[in-house]
Design a protein around this motif. Structure first.
Motif, short mmCIF file in Angstrom:
data_model
loop_
_atom_site.label_atom_id
_atom_site.label_comp_id
_atom_site.label_asym_id
_atom_site.label_seq_id
_atom_site.Cartn_x
_atom_site.Cartn_y
_atom_site.Cartn_z
N ALA A 86 -5.98 -27.29 -2.52
CA ALA A 86 -4.86 -26.98 -3.40
C ALA A 86 -4.97 -27.76 -4.70
N VAL A 87 -4.50 -27.14 -5.78
CA VAL A 87 -4.35 -27.78 -7.08
C VAL A 87 -2.89 -27.63 -7.48
N VAL A 88 -2.20 -28.75 -7.73
CA VAL A 88 -0.78 -28.73 -8.07
C VAL A 88 -0.55 -29.63 -9.27
N ASN A 89 0.67 -29.56 -9.82
CA ASN A 89 0.91 -30.34 -11.04
C ASN A 89 1.19 -31.81 -10.76
N GLY A 90 1.41 -32.17 -9.50
CA GLY A 90 1.55 -33.57 -9.14
C GLY A 90 2.89 -34.19 -9.45
N GLU A 91 3.87 -33.39 -9.86
CA GLU A 91 5.18 -33.92 -10.23
C GLU A 91 6.22 -33.76 -9.13
N GLY A 92 5.87 -33.10 -8.03
CA GLY A 92 6.82 -32.91 -6.95
C GLY A 92 7.57 -31.59 -7.08
N PRO A 93 8.51 -31.33 -6.14
CA PRO A 93 9.23 -30.05 -6.14
C PRO A 93 10.22 -29.92 -7.28
N ASN A 94 10.43 -28.67 -7.70
CA ASN A 94 11.42 -28.33 -8.73
C ASN A 94 11.18 -29.02 -10.06
N ARG A 95 9.90 -29.31 -10.35
CA ARG A 95 9.54 -29.90 -11.64
C ARG A 95 8.36 -29.12 -12.21
N ALA A 96 8.68 -28.04 -12.90
CA ALA A 96 7.64 -27.19 -13.44
C ALA A 96 6.89 -27.84 -14.59
N ALA A 97 7.56 -28.77 -15.31
CA ALA A 97 6.90 -29.44 -16.43
C ALA A 97 5.88 -30.45 -15.91
N ASN A 98 4.81 -30.64 -16.67
CA ASN A 98 3.76 -31.60 -16.32
C ASN A 98 3.51 -32.49 -17.53
N PRO A 99 4.31 -33.55 -17.70
CA PRO A 99 4.26 -34.35 -18.94
C PRO A 99 2.88 -34.95 -19.24
N ASP A 100 2.14 -35.39 -18.23
CA ASP A 100 0.85 -36.02 -18.50
C ASP A 100 -0.31 -35.04 -18.52
N ASN A 101 -0.01 -33.75 -18.27
CA ASN A 101 -1.05 -32.70 -18.29
C ASN A 101 -2.20 -33.00 -17.33
N ARG A 102 -1.91 -33.70 -16.25
CA ARG A 102 -2.93 -33.99 -15.24
C ARG A 102 -2.51 -33.36 -13.92
N MET A 103 -3.49 -32.85 -13.20
CA MET A 103 -3.23 -32.17 -11.95
C MET A 103 -3.52 -33.09 -10.76
N ALA A 104 -3.00 -32.71 -9.60
CA ALA A 104 -3.30 -33.40 -8.35
C ALA A 104 -4.09 -32.44 -7.47
N TYR A 105 -4.99 -32.99 -6.65
CA TYR A 105 -5.92 -32.17 -5.87
C TYR A 105 -5.84 -32.57 -4.39
N PHE A 106 -5.86 -31.55 -3.52
CA PHE A 106 -5.77 -31.78 -2.09
C PHE A 106 -6.85 -30.98 -1.36
#
Length: 242
Positions: A86-106
């Motif tokens: 999976a590739v996600v925005n790394g900000e947790g649930p209900n947070r569509a914004a990604n301020p640091d523009n970095r993704m999290a990988y699983f």
């Protein structure tokens, strides 16, 4: 749907969506793809629904079911092998914004070498940390044994957080009463020599109508590494779902 930061009457803030799970999944033979907000493929216990979890609280190293927003791909040989990424925005649930523009990988893989036994491992990579997970579960018609080890390293501070648990449940009365036991340990920082704690839990589930209607009760004793705290807990919970 809810308003954020506004009085109920009159509502001056726009309505926003607060979701638990919100996703679209497509499947084709052994493949499946998911887009939306979902549980990330990492910890075994965090992937278990709270409606079927045997204890009233998850282990301290797991703490909660992790959800995030992104995309997941899965390939499965039924009852043999499961691969997830999976590739996600790394900000947790209900947070569509990604301020640091970095993704999290699983990434997660599980194997079933014999009927009832599942072993696997997982990896999580964030912009400032990385986690590894080793997990195993064995089920029979009347019992379950589950164990997990998680280690996290913060790359900025070089702090390692480590935790593990071993859980067992057994039906002493078929489909009616299940006895539970768990041992867990949690060390939030390897740079602090006095913060490790160990927990010992005993409990039971009384099923009135399966997981749809049941009573759960457990008591956990915690032993701190140095200074003992008054943090033992006992919980009795009635669960109804439909």
């Amino acid at each position: 749907m809810r308003t954020i930061g506004a009085a109920a009457t009159p509502a001056t803030s726009p309505l926003t969506l607060s979701a638990t799970d919100l996703w679209v999944r497509m499947t084709h033979q052994r493949w499946s793809g998911t887009v939306g907000q979902f549980r990330v493929p990492f910890s075994l216990e965090s992937l278990l629904s709270s409606t079927t979890l045997e204890t009233t609280e998850r282990s301290r190293i797991v703490t909660a079911a992790r959800r995030d927003i992104g995309a997941e791909l899965e390939w499965r040989i039924p009852d043999r092998l499961t691969l997830q990424g999976a590739v996600v925005n790394g900000e947790g649930p209900n947070r569509a914004a990604n301020p640091d523009n970095r993704m999290a990988y699983f990434a997660r893989a599980t194997v079933t070498p014999v009927k009832g036994l599942e072993v696997g491992g997982a990896f999580a990579g964030y912009s400032d940390s990385a986690e590894v997970d080793a997990q195993a579960m064995y089920r029979t018609t009347r019992g379950v044994v589950r164990a997990e080890y998680i280690r996290d390293r913060n790359r900025r501070t070089d702090v390692h957080t480590v935790g593990w648990y071993a859980f067992a449940g057994y039906f002493v009365a078929a489909r009616r009463v299940e006895l539970l036991g768990r041992v867990e340990q949690y060390d939030p920082s390897d740079q602090v020599a006095t913060d490790r704690s160990t927990g010992y839990l005993v409990g039971l589930q009384y099923f009135i109508r399966g997981d749809d209607f049941k009573v759960m009760a457990d008591y956990e004793v915690f032993r701190e590494q140095v200074v003992q705290l008054e943090n033992n807990r006992g919980v009795v919970q009635l669960q109804v779902r439909w």
